[in-house]
Design a protein around this motif. Structure first.
Motif, mmCIF file in Angstrom:
data_model
loop_
_atom_site.group_PDB
_atom_site.id
_atom_site.type_symbol
_atom_site.label_atom_id
_atom_site.label_comp_id
_atom_site.label_asym_id
_atom_site.label_seq_id
_atom_site.Cartn_x
_atom_site.Cartn_y
_atom_site.Cartn_z
ATOM 1 N N GLU A 267 0.854 -1.192 0.000
ATOM 2 C CA GLU A 267 0.000 0.000 0.000
ATOM 3 C C GLU A 267 0.883 1.232 0.000
ATOM 4 N N LEU A 268 0.742 2.069 -1.020
ATOM 5 C CA LEU A 268 1.568 3.262 -1.151
ATOM 6 C C LEU A 268 1.107 4.361 -0.199
ATOM 7 N N SER A 269 2.066 5.145 0.287
ATOM 8 C CA SER A 269 1.748 6.391 0.994
ATOM 9 C C SER A 269 2.340 7.541 0.188
ATOM 10 N N PHE A 270 1.685 8.682 0.228
ATOM 11 C CA PHE A 270 2.098 9.813 -0.596
ATOM 12 C C PHE A 270 2.405 11.030 0.253
ATOM 13 N N ARG A 271 3.417 11.753 -0.165
ATOM 14 C CA ARG A 271 3.767 13.035 0.435
ATOM 15 C C ARG A 271 3.699 14.085 -0.670
ATOM 16 N N PHE A 272 3.024 15.188 -0.383
ATOM 17 C CA PHE A 272 2.888 16.258 -1.364
ATOM 18 C C PHE A 272 3.530 17.533 -0.828
ATOM 19 N N GLY A 273 4.156 18.279 -1.704
ATOM 20 C CA GLY A 273 4.738 19.554 -1.312
ATOM 21 C C GLY A 273 5.096 20.354 -2.547
ATOM 22 N N TYR A 274 5.393 21.624 -2.337
ATOM 23 C CA TYR A 274 5.785 22.480 -3.451
ATOM 24 C C TYR A 274 7.176 22.114 -3.963
ATOM 25 N N VAL A 275 7.387 22.231 -5.270
ATOM 26 C CA VAL A 275 8.739 22.182 -5.821
ATOM 27 C C VAL A 275 9.520 23.329 -5.196
ATOM 28 N N GLU A 276 10.670 23.028 -4.592
ATOM 29 C CA GLU A 276 11.409 24.071 -3.882
ATOM 30 C C GLU A 276 11.846 25.167 -4.856
ATOM 31 N N SER A 277 12.150 26.334 -4.301
ATOM 32 C CA SER A 277 12.279 27.547 -5.112
ATOM 33 C C SER A 277 13.426 27.498 -6.112
#
Length: 306
Positions: A267-277
């Motif tokens: 079972e996959l877990s996901f992390r989301f975030g902005y592409v760093e600057s």
């Protein structure tokens, strides 16, 4: 056996909270320039919000970034060495940034002052969430009692498995960054061409395919992730987005579906975030970058182009 402090740079996409949870000593910031005004990059976006940053890019501001310097690394390393710790620094791929070379310059200088210390500087051959996933395992192994030599050997053996696949929304941003020609950007925009990009063996970004339209780019990115991921080893997937969270979440669902079709049981877990600057200034709004642990063969896909 001495314990060791772990360092990285801001291309790892860690927030301060994540850094503390994982056990990273310090994140050395890159520098970003908006119309020649300098800001320090940060996973927490303290100098400027991510929303504002990407809106400024959309409005055509002059953007550039520069790597972390040897002086920054020297200051950070010195504090740990003075506490009697050894140092391991894992930096953004040297194919895209001089950050790792700057860390090595600092290490060489400090070895003269701290000859008994071990100072290890590693080119990760990656960045973004592929680098973050690697660093999490580095810290787990350290905390489990592995020596700095054992962890270094593991990174060198395994770093080709920390993969990336992604796509940009508009080639015009890559043109401004000098990554594609003006004619390629023009025709790509006219025909809605979206490149599919992966790391090669040394951590350079290479386009392996071109598809037409946003929907097709998400589908193909998900297919490649499902084909090469090894979720029985590491089941976490990081998806970085350049101000397009809904597309990132859609991509996550597509990856989950494609993995089930491929017969993956984990079972996959996901992390989301902005592409760093620093990365964001080159790739532009709408970019999606997926980091995961997978088969190293993905890095040689560029050889099969055409």
């Amino acid at each position: 056996m001495r314990s060791f402090a772990v360092f990285t740079d801001t291309t790892s996409n860690f927030t301060k909270e994540e850094m503390q949870r994982v056990g990273i000593r310090e994140i050395i910031p890159f520098h970003i320039y908006i119309n020649d005004k300098e800001y320090l990059a940060s996973g927490d976006w303290e100098s400027i919000s991510a929303k504002e940053y990407y809106e400024i890019i959309r409005n055509g501001a002059n953007m550039r970034s520069s790597f972390a310097t040897s002086a920054q690394y020297e200051k950070a390393f010195r504090a740990a060495l003075e506490e009697g710790l050894d140092v391991m620094s894992v930096s953004c791929t040297g194919a895209l940034s001089a950050s790792v070379k700057e860390s090595m310059t600092a290490a060489k200088k400090l070895k003269e002052e701290f000859p008994e210390a071990k100072i290890v500087c590693i080119d990760s051959h990656g960045c973004m969430y592929s680098l973050a996933l690697m660093l999490e395992e580095v810290c787990r192994q350290r905390d489990a009692g592995k020596s700095i030599e054992e962890v270094e050997a593991w990174v060198e053996k395994e770093k080709q498995n920390f993969n990336e696949v992604g796509t940009v929304d508009r080639l015009s941003y890559l043109r401004k960054a000098g990554r594609v020609s003006a004619s390629a950007a023009f025709f790509g925009g006219a025909f809605s061409i979206k490149p599919i990009v992966v790391y090669d063996e040394i951590g350079n970004n290479v386009a392996i395919e071109k598809v037409r339209g946003r929907k097709a780019s998400l589908e193909r990115t998900a297919e490649l992730c499902a084909e090469y991921i090894l979720p029985d080893v590491i089941a976490e997937v990081g998806i970085a987005h350049a101000d397009c969270l809904e597309d990132a979440q859609q991509l996550g669902e597509l990856i989950r579906e494609k993995c089930k079709e491929k017969g993956h049981k984990a079972e996959l877990s996901f992390r989301f975030g902005y592409v760093e600057s620093g990365v964001g200034s080159s790739v532009g709004p709408g970019t999606l970058i997926v980091g995961f642990y997978g088969k190293p063969e993905m890095r040689s896909l560029y050889k099969k182009k055409g």
